[in-house]
Design a protein around this motif. Sequence first.
Motif, PDB file in Angstrom:
ATOM      1  N   HIS A 183      18.896   6.584 -15.043  1.00  0.00           N
ATOM      2  CA  HIS A 183      18.588   7.531 -16.125  1.00  0.00           C
ATOM      3  C   HIS A 183      19.580   8.697 -16.159  1.00  0.00           C
ATOM      4  CE1 HIS A 183      16.283  10.041 -18.849  1.00  0.00           C
ATOM      5  NE2 HIS A 183      16.319  11.010 -17.943  1.00  0.00           N
ATOM      6  N   VAL A 184      19.841   9.278 -14.999  1.00  0.00           N
ATOM      7  CA  VAL A 184      20.715  10.459 -14.926  1.00  0.00           C
ATOM      8  C   VAL A 184      22.164  10.089 -15.208  1.00  0.00           C
ATOM      9  CG1 VAL A 184      21.617  12.270 -13.401  1.00  0.00           C
ATOM     10  CG2 VAL A 184      19.168  11.722 -13.369  1.00  0.00           C
ATOM     11  N   GLU A 185      22.661   9.057 -14.557  1.00  0.00           N
ATOM     12  CA  GLU A 185      24.087   8.729 -14.668  1.00  0.00           C
ATOM     13  C   GLU A 185      24.454   8.144 -16.031  1.00  0.00           C
ATOM     14  OE1 GLU A 185      25.678   6.914 -11.044  1.00  0.00           O
ATOM     15  OE2 GLU A 185      25.881   9.019 -10.450  1.00  0.00           O
ATOM     16  N   ASN A 186      23.479   7.579 -16.732  1.00  0.00           N
ATOM     17  CA  ASN A 186      23.764   7.004 -18.048  1.00  0.00           C
ATOM     18  C   ASN A 186      23.263   7.869 -19.196  1.00  0.00           C
ATOM     19  OD1 ASN A 186      25.069   4.563 -17.146  1.00  0.00           O
ATOM     20  ND2 ASN A 186      23.067   3.935 -16.400  1.00  0.00           N
ATOM     21  N   GLY A 187      22.805   9.081 -18.875  1.00  0.00           N
ATOM     22  CA  GLY A 187      22.267   9.966 -19.898  1.00  0.00           C
ATOM     23  C   GLY A 187      23.209  11.085 -20.282  1.00  0.00           C
ATOM     24  N   ARG A 188      22.837  11.773 -21.340  1.00  0.00           N
ATOM     25  CA  ARG A 188      23.537  12.982 -21.794  1.00  0.00           C
ATOM     26  C   ARG A 188      22.474  14.030 -22.066  1.00  0.00           C
ATOM     27  NH1 ARG A 188      28.673  13.289 -23.797  1.00  0.00           N
ATOM     28  NH2 ARG A 188      29.921  11.419 -23.520  1.00  0.00           N
ATOM     29  N   PHE A 189      22.661  15.203 -21.503  1.00  0.00           N
ATOM     30  CA  PHE A 189      21.653  16.253 -21.593  1.00  0.00           C
ATOM     31  C   PHE A 189      22.317  17.572 -21.960  1.00  0.00           C
ATOM     32  CE2 PHE A 189      20.759  13.117 -18.352  1.00  0.00           C
ATOM     33  CZ  PHE A 189      19.525  12.633 -18.735  1.00  0.00           C
ATOM     34  N   LEU A 190      21.741  18.276 -22.925  1.00  0.00           N
ATOM     35  CA  LEU A 190      22.242  19.601 -23.289  1.00  0.00           C
ATOM     36  C   LEU A 190      21.713  20.647 -22.316  1.00  0.00           C
ATOM     37  CD1 LEU A 190      21.819  19.521 -27.187  1.00  0.00           C
ATOM     38  CD2 LEU A 190      23.898  19.109 -25.858  1.00  0.00           C
ATOM     39  N   ASP A 228       0.807  -1.218   0.000  1.00  0.00           N
ATOM     40  CA  ASP A 228       0.000   0.000   0.000  1.00  0.00           C
ATOM     41  C   ASP A 228       0.843   1.272   0.000  1.00  0.00           C
ATOM     42  OD1 ASP A 228      -2.410  -1.438   0.053  1.00  0.00           O
ATOM     43  OD2 ASP A 228      -2.371  -1.568   2.245  1.00  0.00           O
ATOM     44  N   ALA A 229       2.164   1.127  -0.035  1.00  0.00           N
ATOM     45  CA  ALA A 229       3.065   2.282  -0.016  1.00  0.00           C
ATOM     46  C   ALA A 229       3.782   2.402  -1.360  1.00  0.00           C
ATOM     47  CB  ALA A 229       4.085   2.139   1.106  1.00  0.00           C
ATOM     48  N   LEU A 230       4.053   3.632  -1.758  1.00  0.00           N
ATOM     49  CA  LEU A 230       4.820   3.888  -2.971  1.00  0.00           C
ATOM     50  C   LEU A 230       6.286   3.540  -2.686  1.00  0.00           C
ATOM     51  CD1 LEU A 230       4.147   5.033  -5.784  1.00  0.00           C
ATOM     52  CD2 LEU A 230       4.843   7.276  -4.939  1.00  0.00           C
ATOM     53  N   ASN A 231       6.899   2.744  -3.540  1.00  0.00           N
ATOM     54  CA  ASN A 231       8.268   2.277  -3.293  1.00  0.00           C
ATOM     55  C   ASN A 231       9.277   3.301  -3.803  1.00  0.00           C
ATOM     56  OD1 ASN A 231      10.746   0.933  -3.178  1.00  0.00           O
ATOM     57  ND2 ASN A 231       9.791  -1.058  -3.510  1.00  0.00           N
ATOM     58  N   TYR A 232       9.762   4.131  -2.902  1.00  0.00           N
ATOM     59  CA  TYR A 232      10.698   5.185  -3.295  1.00  0.00           C
ATOM     60  C   TYR A 232      12.056   4.634  -3.721  1.00  0.00           C
ATOM     61  CZ  TYR A 232      12.177   4.768   1.610  1.00  0.00           C
ATOM     62  OH  TYR A 232      12.590   4.294   2.815  1.00  0.00           O
ATOM     63  N   LYS A 233      12.425   3.439  -3.263  1.00  0.00           N
ATOM     64  CA  LYS A 233      13.708   2.857  -3.683  1.00  0.00           C
ATOM     65  C   LYS A 233      13.689   2.515  -5.174  1.00  0.00           C
ATOM     66  CE  LYS A 233      15.788   1.085   0.499  1.00  0.00           C
ATOM     67  NZ  LYS A 233      16.324  -0.066   1.198  1.00  0.00           N
ATOM     68  N   VAL A 234      12.582   1.968  -5.642  1.00  0.00           N
ATOM     69  CA  VAL A 234      12.462   1.626  -7.066  1.00  0.00           C
ATOM     70  C   VAL A 234      12.516   2.898  -7.912  1.00  0.00           C
ATOM     71  CG1 VAL A 234      10.872   0.715  -8.823  1.00  0.00           C
ATOM     72  CG2 VAL A 234      11.189  -0.516  -6.666  1.00  0.00           C
ATOM     73  N   ILE A 235      11.794   3.929  -7.497  1.00  0.00           N
ATOM     74  CA  ILE A 235      11.793   5.203  -8.222  1.00  0.00           C
ATOM     75  C   ILE A 235      13.201   5.789  -8.252  1.00  0.00           C
ATOM     76  CG2 ILE A 235      10.910   7.581  -8.215  1.00  0.00           C
ATOM     77  CD1 ILE A 235       8.345   6.406  -6.836  1.00  0.00           C
ATOM     78  N   LYS A 257      16.158   4.288  -7.876  1.00  0.00           N
ATOM     79  CA  LYS A 257      17.070   3.497  -8.717  1.00  0.00           C
ATOM     80  C   LYS A 257      16.874   3.824 -10.194  1.00  0.00           C
ATOM     81  CE  LYS A 257      18.062  -0.537  -5.869  1.00  0.00           C
ATOM     82  NZ  LYS A 257      17.875  -1.973  -5.675  1.00  0.00           N
ATOM     83  N   THR A 258      15.618   3.994 -10.617  1.00  0.00           N
ATOM     84  CA  THR A 258      15.319   4.348 -12.007  1.00  0.00           C
ATOM     85  C   THR A 258      15.904   5.715 -12.343  1.00  0.00           C
ATOM     86  OG1 THR A 258      13.277   3.049 -11.885  1.00  0.00           O
ATOM     87  CG2 THR A 258      13.462   4.609 -13.716  1.00  0.00           C
TER      88      THR A 258
END
Length: 121
Positions: A66-73, A52-59, A61-62
Amino acid sequence: MMQNAIITITNLRLRTYIGFNDEEQQKKQDVVLNIEIHYPGEKACMNDNVEDALNYKVITKTIIDHVENGRFLLLEKLVSSVLDITTEHHWVTYSRVTIDKPHALRFADSVSLSLSWQKPQ
């Protein structure tokens, strides 16, 4: 009684490629994420049930992946894409993401950008 649960992730420090200058394209930079996610929490409060709780660990990790493997201008694109991740679960009613880019300006501690999203009523 409706209980609005608010998850706050404070100062998540990551490294990514952010910016459009040559130097920024070559070297990962520090970014600091602050995230707030709202969802209805009454069932989790009453039942003490993990389902019944939102899993903040899963969020989180995603987001890290996303951030560490991405490239952003642009900081706008980075913040927007992280905001999208925080709102994927159908329980989420509101989310706000602020990302700081330390050392972006010579005489400032950091430059940050915030975006928020609210579920349509």
